[in-house]
Design an enzyme around this catalytic site. Structure first.
Site, short mmCIF file in Angstrom:
data_model
loop_
_atom_site.label_atom_id
_atom_site.label_comp_id
_atom_site.label_asym_id
_atom_site.label_seq_id
_atom_site.Cartn_x
_atom_site.Cartn_y
_atom_site.Cartn_z
N HIS A 352 103.44 85.59 100.97
CA HIS A 352 102.00 85.46 100.86
C HIS A 352 101.43 84.33 101.72
O HIS A 352 100.28 84.39 102.14
CB HIS A 352 101.58 85.40 99.39
CG HIS A 352 101.57 86.78 98.81
ND1 HIS A 352 102.62 87.27 98.06
CD2 HIS A 352 100.73 87.83 98.97
CE1 HIS A 352 102.38 88.54 97.75
NE2 HIS A 352 101.23 88.90 98.29
N ARG A 459 92.62 93.02 96.87
CA ARG A 459 93.73 92.68 95.96
C ARG A 459 93.14 91.96 94.74
O ARG A 459 93.00 90.74 94.75
CB ARG A 459 94.74 91.78 96.67
CG ARG A 459 95.52 92.45 97.80
CD ARG A 459 96.54 91.46 98.40
NE ARG A 459 97.57 92.12 99.15
CZ ARG A 459 97.59 92.23 100.49
NH1 ARG A 459 96.61 91.74 101.20
NH2 ARG A 459 98.60 92.82 101.09
N GLU A 593 103.62 103.43 98.21
CA GLU A 593 104.48 102.29 98.55
C GLU A 593 105.86 102.41 97.92
O GLU A 593 106.76 101.64 98.21
CB GLU A 593 103.82 100.95 98.20
CG GLU A 593 103.12 100.88 96.88
CD GLU A 593 102.35 99.56 96.70
OE1 GLU A 593 102.40 98.69 97.57
OE2 GLU A 593 101.70 99.43 95.65
N ASN A 616 104.02 97.24 103.31
CA ASN A 616 104.87 96.07 103.02
C ASN A 616 105.93 96.46 102.00
O ASN A 616 107.11 96.16 102.16
CB ASN A 616 104.05 94.91 102.45
CG ASN A 616 102.86 94.56 103.32
OD1 ASN A 616 102.87 94.86 104.50
ND2 ASN A 616 101.85 93.95 102.73
N ASP A 617 105.47 97.12 100.95
CA ASP A 617 106.43 97.52 99.93
C ASP A 617 107.21 98.76 100.35
O ASP A 617 108.40 98.86 100.11
CB ASP A 617 105.72 97.76 98.59
CG ASP A 617 105.48 96.44 97.87
OD1 ASP A 617 106.42 95.64 97.81
OD2 ASP A 617 104.36 96.22 97.40
N ARG A 627 111.25 91.97 100.99
CA ARG A 627 110.27 91.57 101.99
C ARG A 627 110.13 90.05 102.12
O ARG A 627 109.57 89.55 103.09
CB ARG A 627 108.91 92.20 101.68
CG ARG A 627 108.35 91.81 100.34
CD ARG A 627 107.18 92.68 99.94
NE ARG A 627 105.90 92.08 100.25
CZ ARG A 627 104.73 92.53 99.81
NH1 ARG A 627 104.68 93.61 99.05
NH2 ARG A 627 103.61 91.93 100.12
N CYS A 664 97.34 100.20 104.57
CA CYS A 664 96.76 98.87 104.34
C CYS A 664 97.81 97.77 104.31
O CYS A 664 97.55 96.67 103.87
CB CYS A 664 95.94 98.86 103.05
SG CYS A 664 96.92 99.26 101.59
C1 PEP Z 1 101.74 96.69 100.58
O1 PEP Z 1 102.69 96.70 99.81
O2 PEP Z 1 101.78 97.08 101.76
C2 PEP Z 1 100.42 96.18 100.13
C3 PEP Z 1 99.36 96.33 100.84
O3 PEP Z 1 100.39 95.53 98.95
P1 PEP Z 1 100.92 94.03 98.68
O4 PEP Z 1 101.26 93.41 100.00
O5 PEP Z 1 99.82 93.31 97.99
O6 PEP Z 1 102.10 94.27 97.82
MG MG Z 2 102.39 96.47 97.67
#
Ligand code: PEP
Ligand code: MG
Length: 745
Positions: A352, A459, A593, A616-617, A627, A664
């Site tokens: 983050h 978010r 995801e 990302n997930d 990740r 996203c």
């Molecule tokens: C993702 O997983 O790509 C996503 C956008 O959600 P986060 O990064 O908040 O898990």
């Molecule tokens: Mg996610």
């Protein structure tokens, strides 16, 4: 052996610092294997030598050499082979002696850091079990050794960045930054204290003496407080503490370091560490344990030094924030306008801290191994966020080049402003909407400056994470209302609470073995209809009169979860309607995801209005790579052929069901990935405000037909690096080289 290994691990834990830990290892190994000598060498790469860090012998064998050339006999062989080496009948010429030798390498991430070697004055055959025991120990300590090396605590000079040396990390946010290193270190952690030069020696000595007095006072007060409850024998401990704090040795040692120009914190760290090492090396158990006391007292003095310095940190005009483990809060603490770059010793491009830096468009490097954190403070550094390179005290030519490129990048950003009002359309008329990822109210203001078509991912958990308890329904309604209002009439996709994984709530600790495979996202909210309904009601009621709300469900794995969520949504809708709110039913979407969801798109499409890939997930679950785990983040490649093929499948399925699909995750901000996402046919891309105009430039430059052809070409590749090269070639040919390297072209 398992019990012995466990015991050693416990003793290492208690050791406090690396030299003491290595001494523990040497002693335990010698005792457990009943050999005459155990020695541990670490490699000082700069001086090309093995340096003796610890040894334990029973006086039969001579004290080993302090340092040994890297290619020296058996030690050299261990490092060269990266494997254990046993020698049963070694002749030592000068002593005309026979020795049995077993050495195993200490390896971290394929790199040999040192050797643990045992020796025996008699003929001896080491068993496979004994070898395995040493290999296990070496693996156990490798991470600790690497960390201490990286932090500059072992060979001070070794990790001092050389002029023009590039310290390599993971490129997390592209861009060039030139500025002054500002080291962020945790409070009262001696290990994390950097060296820092001072000029006012008297003032520094006064600071130190005041802190020392305060620490002394603490101990006296503690002693007094516990006088009536603690048995007499135990109270002796406090006298011992006071004795240490009053010791002239300690005070003189620290003052001498300060007189050499070291700040009080750095002087304290150096002297405390030396004292600890001396005590740890002692054979007397009682004295050995004093090392721990010394550390505890050192931390206490440090606490008081830092207490006095609690005034706001002074950030340089062009701050390059550097820290062992930078958090999003560390980044947020830097006053607006001063932050130029971020470098973290740990973490990945998806942590983050990196996500926040990306949102702010600040060049960022994560997992910058080999970073001499203790010695960087105040230095001039150049960062290349495209390649993950950090140059410390750069030579004039390099500085000149990067200064030029940085200026070109500014110019490019200015030029891109012209795209704000132009449609996001390829040269052959294909439209892709660019939306914003946000989580804080302040993001909304940023978005307005780049003319995003709406919010693709809000978010909502961010506002839950900043609080001491769950926000009330009214608090939530007010926040959502302000965001919806700010973007109206553009759509805002609010993602329902997505906690768990690496996003714990401070007031609801969840302890799980595998949090990323655990109680996350919709799994949590469906199990807590009370919390979920509250949020859904707040969202729905906030949209009254605005009608631009879309709701998106995170971490969906099954159709049943969608059904349950829709039922709760219906209930929330009825509740707020009964309260008199007049609401247009929002569009509902599912985040793709979890790979399982990708293969149920058809069934889900019958229930919801849109899909959005959370790459990302999704990437972490397809590749089975955490990740956030720095150990494996170099393998976390979003252009992995399996990822591209999955994305291709998702777009084809969603479109076959006549449902729009967006993405996203962070890859929408990567210029190379963005070309492929365009070619794959995503209808919308959602990203951080800072990058949006650059991605718009790509879309307006590369035709849809060309991007589609490129995707067809690379979909059959089996190597992510080849895919990247192929796309970079297209970007270069299209005159978009400025997006993949420093400078404008
Ligand atoms: C993702 O997983 O790509 C996503 C956008 O959600 P986060 O990064 O908040 O898990
Ligand atoms: Mg996610």
């Amino acid at each position: 052996m398992l019990t012995v290994l466990r015991q050693i691990a416990q003793e290492i834990d208690l050791a406090g610092d690396l030299p003491s830990a290595l001494n523990v290892v040497a002693r335990c190994v010698r005792e457990a294997m009943q050999v005459h000598l155990c020695r541990i060498y670490l490699i000082d790469h700069k001086r090309k030598k093995y340096v003796l860090m610890a040894f334990d012998n029973n006086d039969i064998l001579p004290i080993p050499s302090q340092s040994v050339a890297l290619d020296d006999g058996l030690l050299g062989l261990v490092a060269e082979r990266v494997a254990p080496v046993a020698h049963l009948n070694l002749t030592v010429p000068e002593e005309n002696n026979k020795l049995a030798f077993l050495g195993v390498p200490i390896v971290y991430h394929r790199q040999v850091l040192g050797v643990i070697a045992v020796e025996e004055a008699n003929h001896r055959i080491f068993s496979e079990d004994e070898e395995a025991f040493l290999v296990t120990l070496a693996a156990q300590i490798a991470g600790t050794v690497m960390h201490a090396k990286d932090m500059g605590f072992i060979f001070h000079a070794e990790v001092t960045p050389l002029e023009s040396t590039c310290l390599q990390g993971i490129p997390a946010v592209a861009g060039v930054a030139i500025g002054e290193a500002k080291i962020i270190y945790p409070i009262a952690d001696l290990d994390a204290i950097p060296d820092r030069h001072i000029t006012d020696v008297d003032a520094e000595i006064e600071r130190f003496v005041t802190a020392l007095d305060a620490a002394r006072l603490d101990i006296i007060q503690l002693q007094q407080r516990l006088e009536s409850t603690l048995p007499k024998e135990e109270q002796v401990l406090f006298s011992a503490y006071l004795q240490i704090l009053n010791s002239a040795d300690l005070k003189v040692g620290i003052c001498t370091e300060i007189e050499k120009g070291q700040w009080a914190e750095g002087a304290l760290r150096r002297v405390i560490k030396t004292h600890m090492m001396q005590f740890s090396a002692m054979t007397d158990h009682y004295l050995k344990e004093r090392a721990e006391d010394i550390l505890a007292l050192g931390q206490r003095v440090l606490y008081h030094l830092q207490e006095k310095k609690k005034e706001p940190l002074n950030y340089p005009q062009k701050t390059i924030l550097i820290g062992e483990k930078l958090t999003a809060a560390d980044i947020a603490n830097v006053p607006v306008g001063l932050l130029c770059g971020v470098v973290s010793y740990s973490g990945s491009g998806n942590s983050h801290a990196a996500i926040l830096a990306r949102a702010l468009n600040i060049p960022t490097i994560m997992s910058a191994a080999g970073l001499a954190v203790t010695e960087l403070d105040g230095k001039l550094v150049v960062m290349d966020g495209y390649h993950g390179c950090l140059y410390v005290d750069p030579p004039p030519k390099l500085l000149q080049d990067y200064t030029l490129w940085a200026a070109e990048e500014k110019e490019l950003d200015k030029e891109l402003q012209a795209l704000r009002s132009l449609p996001c359309q390829t040269s052959d008329g294909h439209e892709v909407a660019l939306l914003l990822n946000a989580g804080l109210e302040s993001d909304a203001a940023l978005a307005l400056t780049v003319a995003a078509s709406g919010v693709g991912l809000f978010r909502t958990e961010m506002s839950f994470m900043n609080k001491a308890q769950f926000p009330t329904e009214t608090e939530q309604r007010n926040l959502y209302g302000r965001i919806l209002q700010a973007f109206s009439p553009r759509p805002v996709t609010m993602r329902t609470l997505d906690i768990g994984g690496d996003k714990p709530l401070p007031y609801l600790p969840i302890h799980e073995e595998n949090p990323f495979l655990g109680w996350r996202g919709v799994r949590f909210t469906l199990d807590h209809p009370d919390i979920f309904l509250m949020q859904l009601r707040a969202l729905l009621s906030a949209s009254e009169g605005l009608d631009n709300l879309q709701i998106m469900l995170p971490m969906v794995t099954s159709v049943e979860e969608v059904n349950e969520a829709l039922q709760l949504l219906q209930r929330a809708y009825e509740d707020v309607s009964a309260q008199g709110f007049k609401i247009v039913a929002p569009k509902i979407g599912v985040m793709l995801e979890v790979p399982a969801a990708i293969y149920q798109i058809e069934a889900m499409a019958e229930r919801v209005d849109f899909f959005s890939v959370g790459s990302n997930d999704l990437v972490q679950y397809i590749l089975a790579i955490d990740r956030n785990n720095a150990r494996v983040c170099d393998r976390f490649d979003s252009l992995h052929p399996a990822v591209l093929r999955t994305l291709n499948h998702a777009v084809e399925k969603a479109h076959a069901c006549h449902k729009p699909i967006s993405l996203c995750g962070e890859i929408a901000s990567d210029a190379v990935a963005a070309v492929l996402l365009l070619g794959l046919g995503f209808d919308q891309l959602s990203m951080n405000a800072g990058i949006l105009l650059r991605i718009k430039w790509i879309i307006r430059t590369i035709s849809y037909e060309r991007a589609k052809a490129l995707v067809q070409r690379v979909l059959v590749f089996n190597d992510a690096a080849l895919i990247r090269m192929e796309v970079e070639k297209v970007l270069d040919e299209a005159g978009l080289g400025g997006l993949i390297r420093a400078g404008k072209r």
